[in-house]
Design an enzyme around this catalytic site. Sequence first.
Site, mmCIF file in Angstrom:
data_model
loop_
_atom_site.group_PDB
_atom_site.id
_atom_site.type_symbol
_atom_site.label_atom_id
_atom_site.label_comp_id
_atom_site.label_asym_id
_atom_site.label_seq_id
_atom_site.Cartn_x
_atom_site.Cartn_y
_atom_site.Cartn_z
ATOM 1 N N ARG A 130 83.410 28.649 52.432
ATOM 2 C CA ARG A 130 82.251 29.349 53.001
ATOM 3 C C ARG A 130 82.091 29.116 54.504
ATOM 4 N NH1 ARG A 130 80.125 27.420 48.232
ATOM 5 N NH2 ARG A 130 80.039 29.033 46.639
ATOM 6 N N LYS A 152 84.261 38.891 66.150
ATOM 7 C CA LYS A 152 84.590 39.839 65.074
ATOM 8 C C LYS A 152 85.910 39.410 64.449
ATOM 9 C CE LYS A 152 82.362 44.097 66.682
ATOM 10 N NZ LYS A 152 82.609 45.488 67.135
ATOM 11 N N GLU A 194 92.595 47.374 78.597
ATOM 12 C CA GLU A 194 91.282 46.789 78.265
ATOM 13 C C GLU A 194 90.714 46.045 79.487
ATOM 14 O OE1 GLU A 194 89.901 47.482 75.344
ATOM 15 O OE2 GLU A 194 91.534 47.771 73.897
ATOM 16 N N LYS A 235 82.462 40.529 78.922
ATOM 17 C CA LYS A 235 82.297 40.753 77.479
ATOM 18 C C LYS A 235 81.312 39.741 76.897
ATOM 19 C CE LYS A 235 84.305 41.602 72.981
ATOM 20 N NZ LYS A 235 85.471 41.828 72.126
ATOM 21 N N GLU A 245 76.248 44.378 67.693
ATOM 22 C CA GLU A 245 76.511 45.778 68.070
ATOM 23 C C GLU A 245 75.452 46.756 67.582
ATOM 24 O OE1 GLU A 245 80.621 46.927 68.088
ATOM 25 O OE2 GLU A 245 80.111 49.045 68.167
ATOM 26 N N ARG A 249 76.662 46.686 73.054
ATOM 27 C CA ARG A 249 78.047 46.325 72.723
ATOM 28 C C ARG A 249 78.921 47.567 72.508
ATOM 29 N NH1 ARG A 249 80.123 41.171 68.971
ATOM 30 N NH2 ARG A 249 82.319 41.530 69.367
ATOM 31 N N ASN A 253 83.384 50.350 73.623
ATOM 32 C CA ASN A 253 84.209 51.389 72.994
ATOM 33 C C ASN A 253 84.568 52.510 73.962
ATOM 34 O OD1 ASN A 253 84.177 50.067 70.540
ATOM 35 N ND2 ASN A 253 82.257 51.039 69.919
ATOM 36 N N HIS A 256 87.542 54.717 73.363
ATOM 37 C CA HIS A 256 88.072 54.389 72.037
ATOM 38 C C HIS A 256 87.932 55.513 71.014
ATOM 39 C CE1 HIS A 256 88.673 50.436 73.661
ATOM 40 N NE2 HIS A 256 89.121 49.958 72.510
ATOM 41 N N HIS A 260 91.275 56.305 69.537
ATOM 42 C CA HIS A 260 91.578 56.097 68.112
ATOM 43 C C HIS A 260 92.157 57.355 67.482
ATOM 44 C CE1 HIS A 260 88.724 52.427 67.537
ATOM 45 N NE2 HIS A 260 89.950 52.053 67.807
ATOM 46 N N HIS A 274 97.753 50.504 70.947
ATOM 47 C CA HIS A 274 96.299 50.635 71.053
ATOM 48 C C HIS A 274 95.856 50.786 72.521
ATOM 49 C CE1 HIS A 274 92.045 50.030 70.340
ATOM 50 N NE2 HIS A 274 92.057 49.072 71.247
HETATM 51 N N1 LIG Z 1 88.140 41.048 66.929
HETATM 52 C C1 LIG Z 1 88.013 41.870 67.956
HETATM 53 O O1 LIG Z 1 86.976 41.918 68.628
HETATM 54 C C2 LIG Z 1 89.164 42.754 68.329
HETATM 55 C C3 LIG Z 1 89.145 43.441 69.531
HETATM 56 C C4 LIG Z 1 90.247 44.205 69.881
HETATM 57 C C5 LIG Z 1 91.342 44.268 69.038
HETATM 58 N N2 LIG Z 1 91.331 43.580 67.866
HETATM 59 C C6 LIG Z 1 92.492 43.596 66.959
HETATM 60 O O2 LIG Z 1 93.586 43.011 67.646
HETATM 61 C C7 LIG Z 1 94.798 43.511 67.078
HETATM 62 C C8 LIG Z 1 95.774 43.814 68.189
HETATM 63 O O3 LIG Z 1 96.007 42.643 68.916
HETATM 64 P P1 LIG Z 1 97.319 42.428 69.805
HETATM 65 O O4 LIG Z 1 97.537 43.617 70.638
HETATM 66 O O5 LIG Z 1 97.166 41.101 70.428
HETATM 67 O O6 LIG Z 1 98.463 42.492 68.701
HETATM 68 P P2 LIG Z 1 99.366 41.382 67.974
HETATM 69 O O7 LIG Z 1 98.577 40.192 67.624
HETATM 70 O O8 LIG Z 1 100.045 42.101 66.870
HETATM 71 O O9 LIG Z 1 100.438 41.019 69.091
HETATM 72 C C9 LIG Z 1 101.308 42.030 69.573
HETATM 73 C C10 LIG Z 1 102.770 41.609 69.432
HETATM 74 O O10 LIG Z 1 103.071 40.632 70.423
HETATM 75 C C11 LIG Z 1 103.673 39.493 69.834
HETATM 76 N N3 LIG Z 1 103.249 38.357 70.646
HETATM 77 C C12 LIG Z 1 102.008 37.813 70.690
HETATM 78 N N4 LIG Z 1 101.962 36.877 71.634
HETATM 79 C C13 LIG Z 1 103.175 36.814 72.201
HETATM 80 C C14 LIG Z 1 103.730 36.053 73.256
HETATM 81 N N5 LIG Z 1 102.986 35.187 73.959
HETATM 82 N N6 LIG Z 1 105.027 36.226 73.561
HETATM 83 C C15 LIG Z 1 105.780 37.152 72.889
HETATM 84 N N7 LIG Z 1 105.315 37.921 71.907
HETATM 85 C C16 LIG Z 1 104.003 37.751 71.561
HETATM 86 C C17 LIG Z 1 103.188 39.489 68.414
HETATM 87 O O11 LIG Z 1 104.087 38.816 67.571
HETATM 88 C C18 LIG Z 1 103.124 40.981 68.096
HETATM 89 O O12 LIG Z 1 104.390 41.439 67.703
HETATM 90 C C19 LIG Z 1 94.423 44.717 66.249
HETATM 91 O O13 LIG Z 1 94.529 44.371 64.894
HETATM 92 C C20 LIG Z 1 92.972 44.970 66.607
HETATM 93 O O14 LIG Z 1 92.229 45.521 65.530
HETATM 94 C C21 LIG Z 1 90.265 42.815 67.500
HETATM 95 ZN ZN LIG Z 2 90.427 48.286 72.258
#
Ligand SMILES: NC(=O)c1ccc[n+]([C@@H]2O[C@H](COP(=O)([O-])OP(=O)(O)OC[C@H]3O[C@@H](n4cnc5c(N)ncnc54)[C@H](O)[C@@H]3O)[C@@H](O)[C@H]2O)c1
Ligand SMILES: [Zn+2]
Length: 377
Positions: A130, A152, A194, A235, A245, A249, A253, A256, A260, A274
Amino acid sequence: MTAPLRHAEPIVVPVTLGARAYDIVISRGLIACLGERIKALRPGAKTAIVTDATVAKRHLGAAENALKAAGIKSSAIVVPEGEGSKSYATFETVCEAIIAARIERGDLVIALGGGVIGDLAGFAAASVRRGLDFVQVSTTLLAQVDSSVGGKTGINSRHGKNLVGAFHQPILVITDTALLDTLPQREFRAGYAEVAKYGLLGDAAFFTWLEANWQEVFSGGPAREHAIAVCCRDKAGIVARDERETGERALLNLGHTFGHALEAGAGFSGRLLHGEAVALGMVLAFDFSARKGLIGEADSARARTHLASVGLPTHLKDVPGGVPGIDALMDLIAQDKKVKRGKLTFILVRGIGQAFVENDVSAAEVRAFMADKLSSA
Ligand SMILES: NC(=O)c1ccc[n+]([C@@H]2O[C@H](COP(=O)([O-])OP(=O)(O)OC[C@H]3O[C@@H](n4cnc5c(N)ncnc54)[C@H](O)[C@@H]3O)[C@@H](O)[C@H]2O)c1
Ligand SMILES: [Zn+2]
């Protein structure tokens, strides 16, 4: 924005959320201090590091060594890289592994990776017993400026992205900007969309600073730390004012809704990352705002020029393999944001750094705008 100083000390951005407040600590090479920082915060805690296979190859050793040097026990939970790991199946694997590693209340989950790992490990931490405390060590630019701030967490449903999850704030975010040196250039650039977003949505001075300093953000000089710190501060400010949100917040977007739709149109594939979709989406949001007479053409040209100069896509024709036709695009836009009596919600702008929520955009107007864009693509 004043010129960045070389920081001998890490930059600390506090996220002020009362009992859930935490610090984002930003510095080149900071991972070496991971153990010391955790020991100071949770003396005696055991840790489980959740990471993906690619990040494990590059950076797991450094994280483990830093923990070991501080006398902290750790076990590693390595999942496949990519969005596919934000699944029920991988969530189960991670939760079971955390329990098997005997991580209990008072111990820690460490999310070592990008947004996928942060969302997955954060949700596992929110769920096991939990709620366990967790620390994010973000390894992508997107994670350092966006997903590691705000709490999030979650996984994807067959009905859509991020539909199952929880708000769960980390107790510490370690942002080592040197970890980005191993990130593929295309991933870095997508994350930069971003970064630019913070300037475009609410920080005109930062956008001007980025126009002058983006090369150094890419090359990894002190401007990189400065840019990441500004994004986190912006942020964190928004999240502190609107954690769940219900209002402001939503400005995060910007770009986005259009983005999207394009991302979904490309099947969430490597065709359009993305951040690339967000860059295009922001350009569309600026162009649409100009068409509505909210801003002059000069502002939308400025947004487009900067994003194009770093190599991000800014025209529909830049999407490899093309984009869906107008009917399919409008369906995707309507799916992203509920249509109420033909009205859509969009983040629009009154200038660089002046985004606002508009709940009263007519679907017909968006359709005419997108049809024009498609015919000129
Ligand atoms: N929680 C939130 O507020 C929030 C906000 C924006 C996005 N997201 C989520 O984040 C995700 C996308 O995140 P991302 O773009 O970081 O993708 P990711 O975590 O998949 O990383 C992208 C790629 O880079 C590789 N990688 C990561 N760090 C590395 C490094 N230092 N050196 C070499 N390779 C590396 C990973 O293995 C992966 O293949 C989505 O699922 C999205 O929904 C969440
Ligand atoms: Zn985004």
